[in-house]
Write an enzyme that holds these catalytic residues in place. Structure first.
Site, short mmCIF file in Angstrom:
data_model
loop_
_atom_site.label_atom_id
_atom_site.label_comp_id
_atom_site.label_asym_id
_atom_site.label_seq_id
_atom_site.Cartn_x
_atom_site.Cartn_y
_atom_site.Cartn_z
N ASP A 10 0.85 -1.21 0.00
CA ASP A 10 0.00 0.00 0.00
C ASP A 10 0.89 1.25 0.00
O ASP A 10 0.85 2.05 0.95
CB ASP A 10 -0.95 0.00 1.20
CG ASP A 10 -0.23 -0.04 2.55
OD1 ASP A 10 -0.80 0.48 3.54
OD2 ASP A 10 0.91 -0.55 2.62
N HIS A 240 9.35 -0.12 8.56
CA HIS A 240 8.66 -1.37 8.88
C HIS A 240 8.72 -2.39 7.73
O HIS A 240 9.07 -3.54 7.92
CB HIS A 240 7.18 -1.11 9.19
CG HIS A 240 6.95 -0.17 10.31
ND1 HIS A 240 7.07 -0.51 11.64
CD2 HIS A 240 6.55 1.13 10.29
CE1 HIS A 240 6.77 0.53 12.39
NE2 HIS A 240 6.47 1.53 11.62
O1 RIB Z 1 2.28 -0.54 10.95
C1 RIB Z 1 3.16 -0.35 9.88
C2 RIB Z 1 2.54 -0.78 8.58
O2 RIB Z 1 1.39 0.02 8.32
C3 RIB Z 1 3.46 -0.56 7.37
O3 RIB Z 1 3.17 -1.51 6.38
C4 RIB Z 1 3.10 0.81 6.90
O4 RIB Z 1 3.37 0.99 5.50
C5 RIB Z 1 1.62 0.80 7.14
O5 RIB Z 1 1.01 0.16 6.04
CA CA Z 2 2.78 -0.78 4.09
#
Ligand code: RIB
Ligand code: CA
Length: 317
Positions: A10, A240
């Site tokens: 995303d 992340h």
């Molecule tokens: O909590 C972090 C996640 O949520 C990552 O994938 C960031 O891109 C959001 O989608």
């Molecule tokens: Ca993400």
């Protein structure tokens, strides 16, 4: 060893950091990006995916995913964290290419039939596409080499509620179905992502060493870091989504646990990750019949960052 990867994403600023790493890594063959809502709406994720791939000279396919969670209304995208365009306001020129004729689920079904046992599905957004994949083709669990999911929080608090992490909170029913399936799944929760902070100096070094990849990411990181500074008092931002790929390339950077997993799908704890360590028993019936999965519970941040910098600057220019 080359890893054939489909990245369900995303994009999203840390998604962009992961996409750039996948493109740069000599051992990753990025087959496709499949798009999902979360940081942005699904059609915006598709637009960003196409634009980033063209900007970084990748010919990977882009297959558009589901536009709403499996069984609840969609939450508002996290524009506050990733910006109204999902890329921290960085203007990446629109792609001249179009999305693939197949939707995300059909694309994954077709690709795993073409390459049985070879493809790693890395999911770095809400898990709606993966849940629909399991519904439409349950046999897919035996055709994937691995499923690596960035999401959840096992021994740490959440990042959208005190107990829920964003990807699981955005489609808790899908996340529970995905974690309950018997496929070779590895979970990369906030436990392994929060120890890593990309500081402004780190991002500037990346931009200096490899402007093509690093300059847009450094600008995106400046926007992304505002959220971490104001909400979590950090001196940078947390990449992340990159962990879902570095599980493949630097597995030694992570400490692991094994156990059964689930996700709360209603009430004030909706989106919370449930974890029962392997080999233990409890009165909780929600784990009955669930296979144990690997969970990445900590990260050697120095090893991770050294790898990221090395990979991203190996063909500087
Ligand atoms: O909590 C972090 C996640 O949520 C990552 O994938 C960031 O891109 C959001 O989608
Ligand atoms: Ca993400």
């Amino acid at each position: 060893m080359t890893h054939k990867v489909i990245l369900d994403t995303d994009p999203g600023i840390d998604d962009a950091m992961a996409i750039a790493y996948a493109i740069a890594h000599p051992d990753i063959e990025l087959l496709a990006l499949t798009t999902i809502f979360g940081n942005v709406r699904t059609h915006e994720a598709t637009r960003n995916a196409l634009a980033l791939l063209e900007h970084w000279d990748s010919d990977a396919d882009v297959a558009e995913g589901e536009s709403a969670p499996v069984s609840m209304p969609a939450n508002e995208p996290s524009y506050l964290v990733h910006g109204r365009n999902g890329l921290g306001g960085v203007d990446i020129p629109a792609s001249s290419r179009s999305k693939h004729a197949l939707g995300a689920v059909d694309y994954i079904i077709e690709a795993t039939k073409r390459h049985p046992g070879e493809i790693v599905l890395c999911a770095i957004g809400p898990l709606t596409n993966l849940a629909r994949l399991l519904e439409r083709d349950p046999e897919v669990v035996s055709r994937l080499k691995a499923v690596v999911v960035m999401g959840g929080a096992v021994h740490r608090k959440g990042n959208v509620t005190p107990v829920a992490e964003a990807n699981f909170w955005n489609d808790p029913h899908a996340a529970d179905a995905v974690l309950g399936a018997s496929w070779p799944l590895v979970l990369a929760p906030l436990d392994c992502t929060m120890p890593v902070v990309f500081t402004p100096d780190f991002m500037q070094a990346l931009a200096d060493e490899n402007p093509k990849l690093g300059k847009p990411l450094a600008t995106m990181a400046r926007f992304y870091s505002r959220f971490y500074r104001s909400h979590q008092g950090l001196g940078g931002c947390v990449p992340h989504d990159v962990m879902a790929l570095t599980w493949l390339t630097v597995p030694g950077a992570f400490r692991l646990q094994k156990g059964a997993l689930g996700v709360v799908t209603e009430g004030p704890a909706i989106g919370q990750t449930l974890f029962q360590p392997g080999g233990t028993q409890s009165r909780a019936r929600c784990f009955d019949g669930r296979a144990d999965h690997l969970v990445m519970v900590d990260t050697d941040a120095q090893m991770f960052m050294a790898d990221y910098m090395m990979v991203m600057t190996r063909h500087a220019g």
